[in-house]
Design a protein around this motif. Sequence first.
Motif, PDB file in Angstrom:
ATOM      1  N   PRO A 127       8.765   4.600  -1.869  1.00 24.94           N
ATOM      2  CA  PRO A 127       7.414   3.618  -2.166  1.00 24.94           C
ATOM      3  C   PRO A 127       7.108   3.464  -0.587  1.00 24.94           C
ATOM      4  N   LYS A 129       3.591   0.567   1.439  1.00 22.23           N
ATOM      5  CA  LYS A 129       2.990  -0.609   0.537  1.00 22.23           C
ATOM      6  C   LYS A 129       1.141  -0.407   0.624  1.00 22.23           C
ATOM      7  N   LEU A 132       0.552   3.211  -3.925  1.00 23.31           N
ATOM      8  CA  LEU A 132       1.510   2.703  -4.970  1.00 23.31           C
ATOM      9  C   LEU A 132       1.776   3.626  -5.923  1.00 23.31           C
ATOM     10  N   TYR A 138       7.852   5.656 -11.117  1.00 24.73           N
ATOM     11  CA  TYR A 138       8.936   4.862 -11.026  1.00 24.73           C
ATOM     12  C   TYR A 138       9.846   4.694 -12.346  1.00 24.73           C
ATOM     13  N   LEU A 144      15.352   4.596  -4.910  1.00 25.51           N
ATOM     14  CA  LEU A 144      14.611   4.296  -4.715  1.00 25.51           C
ATOM     15  C   LEU A 144      15.211   4.409  -3.367  1.00 25.51           C
ATOM     16  N   VAL A 146      13.456   2.342   0.136  1.00 25.12           N
ATOM     17  CA  VAL A 146      11.779   1.540   0.897  1.00 25.12           C
ATOM     18  C   VAL A 146      12.260   1.752   2.801  1.00 25.12           C
ATOM     19  N   GLN A 160       9.263  -3.609  -5.143  1.00 28.09           N
ATOM     20  CA  GLN A 160       9.946  -2.351  -6.143  1.00 28.09           C
ATOM     21  C   GLN A 160      11.132  -2.026  -6.845  1.00 28.09           C
ATOM     22  N   LYS A 163      10.630  -2.192 -10.967  1.00 31.83           N
ATOM     23  CA  LYS A 163       9.939  -1.337 -11.758  1.00 31.83           C
ATOM     24  C   LYS A 163       9.817  -0.192 -11.799  1.00 31.83           C
TER      25      LYS A 163
END
Length: 209
Positions: A127, A129, A132, A138, A144, A146, A160, A163
């Motif tokens: 994801p 910023k 989103l 999600y 995930l 980041v 994140q 979610k």
Amino acid sequence: MKQEIQDLVNKGLMLPLMEEFYTIQGEGYHKGTAAYFVRIGGCDVGCHWCDVKESWIADLHPPTKTETIVANAKKYSDTVVVTGGEPLTWDMTELTRQLKEEGCKIHIETSGAYELTGQWDWICLSPKKMKLPTKKVYEKADELKVIIYNKDDFKFAEEQAAKVNDNCILYMQPEWSKRDKMIPLIVDYVMANPKWKVSLQTHKYLNIP
């Protein structure tokens, strides 16, 4: 772009293909695995640290028949990674349908900023910023990832992680140009918060695509 070609692109029967290549997956859960990468042009998320900014403008990349992409992929691997750019800019239904017919395992690397289309064996959600992810991405994400560019990104990572679904594997990956500064911070954070794992861009250390 001619209207008839644009119509085919909009339907996913052609896609703006930036590049395709057989290599080793360097990041996340499947790192070290041989896979055929399909990089689709087009992205308006606009990450300032993006390492493939040349992928952003879809019109720079030739609309290519989806069946041609599939035929090329199956020559090399039964694991196909669709990346970008942002592949979900386009309808992925036809590409994944044809790959499935060939017995391929299909992974996607996405920011999740657009509606999830297609059939996926693995969804890597990274994801951003600026734009989103959608709720469905999600819910469906297997992984995930980041990107940690500065200290503020640790807070974003936790936002994140709250979610995604309970089975989603959580990774923090240093932005390549900041790796020397951020890796020690990531290591300390993951040791203090072991629900997270460290991801590195190992393909860059191996000097492969």
